[in-house]
Design a protein around this motif. Structure first.
Motif, PDB file in Angstrom:
ATOM      1  N   ALA A 119       5.070  18.575   8.539  1.00 31.05           N
ATOM      2  CA  ALA A 119       5.280  17.165   8.875  1.00 31.05           C
ATOM      3  C   ALA A 119       6.696  16.925   9.379  1.00 31.05           C
ATOM      4  O   ALA A 119       6.912  16.199  10.353  1.00 31.05           O
ATOM      5  N   VAL A 120       7.667  17.555   8.738  1.00 26.43           N
ATOM      6  CA  VAL A 120       9.070  17.372   9.125  1.00 26.43           C
ATOM      7  C   VAL A 120       9.359  18.046  10.457  1.00 26.43           C
ATOM      8  O   VAL A 120       9.940  17.441  11.377  1.00 26.43           O
ATOM      9  N   PHE A 121       8.946  19.297  10.590  1.00 23.92           N
ATOM     10  CA  PHE A 121       9.324  20.065  11.777  1.00 23.92           C
ATOM     11  C   PHE A 121       8.554  19.656  13.024  1.00 23.92           C
ATOM     12  O   PHE A 121       9.005  19.905  14.142  1.00 23.92           O
ATOM     13  N   GLY A 132       0.795  -1.223   0.000  1.00 19.61           N
ATOM     14  CA  GLY A 132       0.000   0.000   0.000  1.00 19.61           C
ATOM     15  C   GLY A 132       0.826   1.271   0.000  1.00 19.61           C
ATOM     16  O   GLY A 132       0.269   2.366  -0.118  1.00 19.61           O
ATOM     17  N   LEU A 133       2.137   1.138   0.117  1.00 19.27           N
ATOM     18  CA  LEU A 133       3.021   2.307   0.106  1.00 19.27           C
ATOM     19  C   LEU A 133       3.926   2.268  -1.122  1.00 19.27           C
ATOM     20  O   LEU A 133       4.002   1.267  -1.830  1.00 19.27           O
ATOM     21  N   LYS A 134       4.633   3.349  -1.348  1.00 21.14           N
ATOM     22  CA  LYS A 134       5.560   3.422  -2.482  1.00 21.14           C
ATOM     23  C   LYS A 134       6.777   4.241  -2.080  1.00 21.14           C
ATOM     24  O   LYS A 134       6.750   4.999  -1.100  1.00 21.14           O
ATOM     25  N   LEU A 135       7.862   4.079  -2.813  1.00 21.48           N
ATOM     26  CA  LEU A 135       9.061   4.876  -2.568  1.00 21.48           C
ATOM     27  C   LEU A 135       8.911   6.235  -3.239  1.00 21.48           C
ATOM     28  O   LEU A 135       8.157   6.396  -4.210  1.00 21.48           O
ATOM     29  N   ALA A 136       9.634   7.214  -2.723  1.00 22.29           N
ATOM     30  CA  ALA A 136       9.645   8.528  -3.352  1.00 22.29           C
ATOM     31  C   ALA A 136      10.242   8.407  -4.748  1.00 22.29           C
ATOM     32  O   ALA A 136      11.225   7.683  -4.951  1.00 22.29           O
ATOM     33  N   PRO A 137       9.651   9.093  -5.742  1.00 19.83           N
ATOM     34  CA  PRO A 137      10.197   9.029  -7.103  1.00 19.83           C
ATOM     35  C   PRO A 137      11.600   9.623  -7.152  1.00 19.83           C
ATOM     36  O   PRO A 137      11.893  10.612  -6.470  1.00 19.83           O
ATOM     37  N   GLU A 138      12.465   9.039  -7.955  1.00 18.52           N
ATOM     38  CA  GLU A 138      13.865   9.468  -7.989  1.00 18.52           C
ATOM     39  C   GLU A 138      14.113  10.472  -9.106  1.00 18.52           C
ATOM     40  O   GLU A 138      13.586  10.346 -10.216  1.00 18.52           O
ATOM     41  N   LEU A 139      14.936  11.467  -8.800  1.00 19.28           N
ATOM     42  CA  LEU A 139      15.303  12.498  -9.763  1.00 19.28           C
ATOM     43  C   LEU A 139      16.077  11.879 -10.930  1.00 19.28           C
ATOM     44  O   LEU A 139      16.866  10.948 -10.734  1.00 19.28           O
ATOM     45  N   VAL A 141       6.326   7.516   7.121  1.00 16.96           N
ATOM     46  CA  VAL A 141       5.467   7.594   5.944  1.00 16.96           C
ATOM     47  C   VAL A 141       4.990   9.025   5.759  1.00 16.96           C
ATOM     48  O   VAL A 141       4.514   9.666   6.702  1.00 16.96           O
ATOM     49  N   TYR A 142       5.116   9.516   4.527  1.00 16.71           N
ATOM     50  CA  TYR A 142       4.581  10.844   4.202  1.00 16.71           C
ATOM     51  C   TYR A 142       3.777  10.735   2.907  1.00 16.71           C
ATOM     52  O   TYR A 142       4.309  10.402   1.846  1.00 16.71           O
ATOM     53  N   LYS A 143       2.476  10.977   3.022  1.00 18.28           N
ATOM     54  CA  LYS A 143       1.558  10.952   1.884  1.00 18.28           C
ATOM     55  C   LYS A 143       1.721   9.692   1.039  1.00 18.28           C
ATOM     56  O   LYS A 143       1.845   9.750  -0.186  1.00 18.28           O
ATOM     57  N   GLY A 144       1.739   8.562   1.734  1.00 14.89           N
ATOM     58  CA  GLY A 144       1.798   7.288   1.039  1.00 14.89           C
ATOM     59  C   GLY A 144       3.172   6.875   0.570  1.00 14.89           C
ATOM     60  O   GLY A 144       3.332   5.820  -0.066  1.00 14.89           O
ATOM     61  N   HIS A 145       4.181   7.688   0.871  1.00 15.71           N
ATOM     62  CA  HIS A 145       5.547   7.359   0.477  1.00 15.71           C
ATOM     63  C   HIS A 145       6.313   6.810   1.681  1.00 15.71           C
ATOM     64  O   HIS A 145       6.305   7.411   2.759  1.00 15.71           O
ATOM     65  N   HIS A 146       6.975   5.700   1.474  1.00 12.40           N
ATOM     66  CA  HIS A 146       7.726   5.023   2.526  1.00 12.40           C
ATOM     67  C   HIS A 146       9.155   5.548   2.555  1.00 12.40           C
ATOM     68  O   HIS A 146       9.886   5.468   1.566  1.00 12.40           O
ATOM     69  N   LEU A 147       9.555   6.122   3.708  1.00 16.70           N
ATOM     70  CA  LEU A 147      10.921   6.587   3.906  1.00 16.70           C
ATOM     71  C   LEU A 147      11.556   5.687   4.969  1.00 16.70           C
ATOM     72  O   LEU A 147      11.286   5.832   6.164  1.00 16.70           O
ATOM     73  N   PRO A 148      12.383   4.740   4.560  1.00 16.34           N
ATOM     74  CA  PRO A 148      12.936   3.781   5.512  1.00 16.34           C
ATOM     75  C   PRO A 148      13.975   4.421   6.438  1.00 16.34           C
ATOM     76  O   PRO A 148      14.515   5.490   6.148  1.00 16.34           O
ATOM     77  N   LYS A 149      14.227   3.749   7.540  1.00 21.67           N
ATOM     78  CA  LYS A 149      15.237   4.200   8.497  1.00 21.67           C
ATOM     79  C   LYS A 149      16.555   4.446   7.774  1.00 21.67           C
ATOM     80  O   LYS A 149      16.978   3.665   6.931  1.00 21.67           O
ATOM     81  N   GLY A 150      17.222   5.553   8.143  1.00 21.36           N
ATOM     82  CA  GLY A 150      18.490   5.913   7.521  1.00 21.36           C
ATOM     83  C   GLY A 150      18.367   6.913   6.397  1.00 21.36           C
ATOM     84  O   GLY A 150      19.364   7.501   5.960  1.00 21.36           O
ATOM     85  N   THR A 151      17.141   7.135   5.901  1.00 19.48           N
ATOM     86  CA  THR A 151      16.933   8.128   4.842  1.00 19.48           C
ATOM     87  C   THR A 151      17.218   9.529   5.373  1.00 19.48           C
ATOM     88  O   THR A 151      16.825   9.879   6.479  1.00 19.48           O
ATOM     89  N   TRP A 152      17.900  10.331   4.567  1.00 17.46           N
ATOM     90  CA  TRP A 152      18.101  11.745   4.902  1.00 17.46           C
ATOM     91  C   TRP A 152      16.963  12.547   4.286  1.00 17.46           C
ATOM     92  O   TRP A 152      16.721  12.461   3.077  1.00 17.46           O
ATOM     93  N   VAL A 153      16.264  13.322   5.120  1.00 20.26           N
ATOM     94  CA  VAL A 153      15.156  14.156   4.649  1.00 20.26           C
ATOM     95  C   VAL A 153      15.673  15.584   4.496  1.00 20.26           C
ATOM     96  O   VAL A 153      16.201  16.175   5.444  1.00 20.26           O
ATOM     97  N   LEU A 154      15.522  16.139   3.298  1.00 23.70           N
ATOM     98  CA  LEU A 154      16.022  17.476   2.981  1.00 23.70           C
ATOM     99  C   LEU A 154      14.868  18.458   2.855  1.00 23.70           C
ATOM    100  O   LEU A 154      13.865  18.176   2.192  1.00 23.70           O
ATOM    101  N   VAL A 155      15.009  19.611   3.481  1.00 24.14           N
ATOM    102  CA  VAL A 155      14.072  20.731   3.308  1.00 24.14           C
ATOM    103  C   VAL A 155      14.897  21.936   2.897  1.00 24.14           C
ATOM    104  O   VAL A 155      15.915  22.250   3.533  1.00 24.14           O
TER     105      VAL A 155
END
Length: 579
Positions: free
Chosen positions: A70-72, A11-18, A340-354
């Motif tokens: 969501a991040v902050f 039911g989840l998906k990975l973030a699309p890659e650049l 999880v953010y809006k149906g996207h799965h961010l696994p442990k170890g992912t760096w989240v950039l803002v």
């Protein structure tokens, strides 16, 4: 380094890659060479969420107010800044701030906060004014100045004097400016990959810190030897103790002083320079700023804490500068638990950039986002008040502690300079310098200055209105300023506190002590009542307006007639103070 594709729950998906990721290295080269360009491309190509591969790390960039919130708002146990910001360890020192355990970091931030609290903030305006006057003492009637270098040196002096103390300021020489410059230039996107690479900028950074520890250590030892004490942050740190009773070492004191300087200095330096540049590029708005300053201060009005909050035209110019050129263009969290953010799965170890730089130029939030337009912060537009849209200082519990000091300092410097001199750019084609994480104008950046004619304006009662209002309106405001106190307000305020973002600056306590107080146990603001007496409404609104973290939310409810005072309720409808 090859990254295995993580398993994704149903039911989840990975973030699309650049696009354009290279074999093995992914987007590493583009990240180091042009981080902002890469993030802008990601936003345009993929929208709110985009994944990149950098130096063997999976990173996901999030854009827009919903993503920011969501991040902050995420707990550190889920999204933690410490791992990413260990790039500051060579500057602050081992075991300091983001290199410390969460418990120790919390203790250190409690030591840092007194220098940036509202009570001390109220004493800084006069100090900054004095430093600006000293800095232009030998300018003469006209000439040229490199605005970037000037702002860097000036804010070194103002920040050190306000945050560290008079003694340290008087011992400062050009050497300190060079030391601090080398420290700042040693914080670059490359440090996210390896902060200890044997490159020239990192070597200079490390040598600068060693020298600074020695300089500060000499002052500490002299104070101990002579018994001298100071009313400054250095003295506060010398007397500070961890919960186990341990004192700070010279190295730790230096790290804390640098944390305070970084919190209040880098923003002030580059934003002041950018603000002067943009005002020179936009002479019509420059005239409005100068007119406001002349109206508020007159020929020789004193810059102080109260007056610096009563120059909205100037403040909007500063905020618009921060929107276009936020000092930190990249904020990072590291996923500690699958998120999880809006149906996207961010696994442990992912760096989240803002990226404040990219998000604050979002056309869905800001009209004509690449245009310098300070009026976007004025009523009725108030684009900057949209929740989580304006993030020049970050957001949430880790929002920059020095944001209030930075705004105060920038307005004080601009207010003093623009009342003394007229400025114009020697070369209008100024470009950003992306060498470090702090984006300043490229050097050299020359401004031509000319001393203004003596003002004949006499100090006026401040109305809080832009300087473009008519003389009749100003006279009415002056009469209102000396008029009898107004009637009891017919509105009941309801206070809600967002304690998740409160940092304990205590602005609200100073504005409305009858309503707000600091909880000694939590270090956060609390209220005596969430439905204060309407006679305190103005003070409560001021507390909400001036809170650096926007911790206070207010709702209004009309009071029933029986809730009014007996005197007011009995007023005839034709009475001048009855509505």
């Amino acid at each position: 380094m090859f990254l295995r594709r993580p398993e994704v729950p149903d039911g989840l998906k990975l973030a699309p890659e650049l696009s354009r990721g290279l074999p093995l290295v992914g987007h590493t080269v583009e990240f180091v060479r042009d981080t902002i360009g890469m993030l802008e491309r990601a936003n345009h190509e993929l929208g709110e969420i985009a994944a990149v591969r950098v130096a063997g790390r999976r990173m996901v960039a999030l854009f827009g107010p919903e993503a920011h919130e969501a991040v902050f708002r995420a707990k550190d146990a889920v999204l933690d800044p410490r791992e990413a910001y260990k790039i500051m360890t060579p500057v602050f020192g081992e075991g300091m701030v983001y290199d410390a355990t969460p418990e120790k970091m919390a203790e250190q931030f409690k030591m840092l906060l007194p220098a940036l609290k509202d009570r001390r903030m109220r004493t800084y305006g006069e100090t900054i004014l004095d430093e600006v006057e000293r800095s232009v003492a030998d300018w003469g009637d006209e000439g040229e100045v490199d605005v970037v270098d000037y702002c860097r040196v000036l804010t070194n002096f103002t920040s050190s004097r306000c945050l560290i103390g008079e003694e340290f300021r008087e011992r400062m020489t050009d050497e300190f400016a060079r030391i601090y410059h080398d420290l700042e230039r040693g914080v670059t996107p490359l440090a996210y990959i390896d902060a200890n690479l044997p490159i020239p900028s990192f070597k200079k950074r490390d040598q600068a810190r060693i020298r600074l520890v020695k300089l500060i250590g000499e002052i500490i030892e002299e104070r101990k030897r002579t018994g001298r004490t100071g009313e400054d942050f250095l003295q506060t740190l010398m007397e500070a103790r961890y919960e186990d009773g341990a004192a700070l070492t010279h190295d730790e004191i230096t790290g804390m002083l640098l944390a305070a300087m970084f919190a209040g200095h880098h923003t002030s330096s580059v934003t002041t320079a950018w603000a002067l540049i943009e005002l020179c590029r936009n002479p019509a708005y420059m005239r409005r700023v100068v007119a406001e300053l002349d109206e508020v201060y007159g020929a020789d009005g004193q810059t102080d804490y109260a007056s610096l909050r009563n120059i909205p035209v100037t403040e909007h110019a500063v905020k618009e500068t921060l929107r276009l050129y936020p000092p930190l263009f990249l904020l990072i969290r590291v996923v500690q638990k699958d998120w999880v953010y809006k149906g996207h799965h961010l696994p442990k170890g992912t760096w989240v950039l803002v990226s404040p730089t990219v998000s604050q130029r979002d056309r869905a939030v800001f009209t004509h986002p690449y245009t310098f337009d300070p009026d976007r912060f004025a009523e009725p537009r108030s684009e900057g008040k949209k929740d989580w849209a304006f993030i020049a200082f970050g957001g949430g519990r880790h929002k920059c502690l020095g944001n209030a000091f930075a705004l105060l300092q920038i307005k004080a410097i601009l207010g003093t300079l623009l009342r003394r001199y007229e400025f114009e750019l020697v070369d209008p084609k100024v470009k950003p310098d992306f060498h470090g994480l702090v984006i300043g104008p490229s050097e050299p950046c020359r401004l031509r200055y000319r001393k203004r004619a003596e003002l004949s304006v006499t100090p006026a009662v401040s109305t809080g209105e832009p300087a473009s209002v008519s003389e009749e309106a100003r006279q009415e405001a002056r009469e209102e300023a000396v008029a009898p106190a107004p009637k009891q307000e017919r509105v009941q305020l309801h206070i809600a506190l967002d304690l998740d973002v409160c940092q304990g600056h205590a602005v609200c306590v100073n504005e409305a002590p009858e309503v707000f107080y600091l909880d000694d146990e939590t270090g956060k603001v609390a209220v005596h009542t969430d439905r204060p007496d309407p006679k305190h409404n103005d003070a409560v609104r001021a507390a909400a307006d001036y809170c650096p973290q926007r911790t206070i939310q207010l709702e209004e409810e009309a009071l029933p007639q029986e809730a009014l005072s007996q005197d007011e309720a009995s007023l005839p409808s034709g009475c001048p103070v009855a509505h």
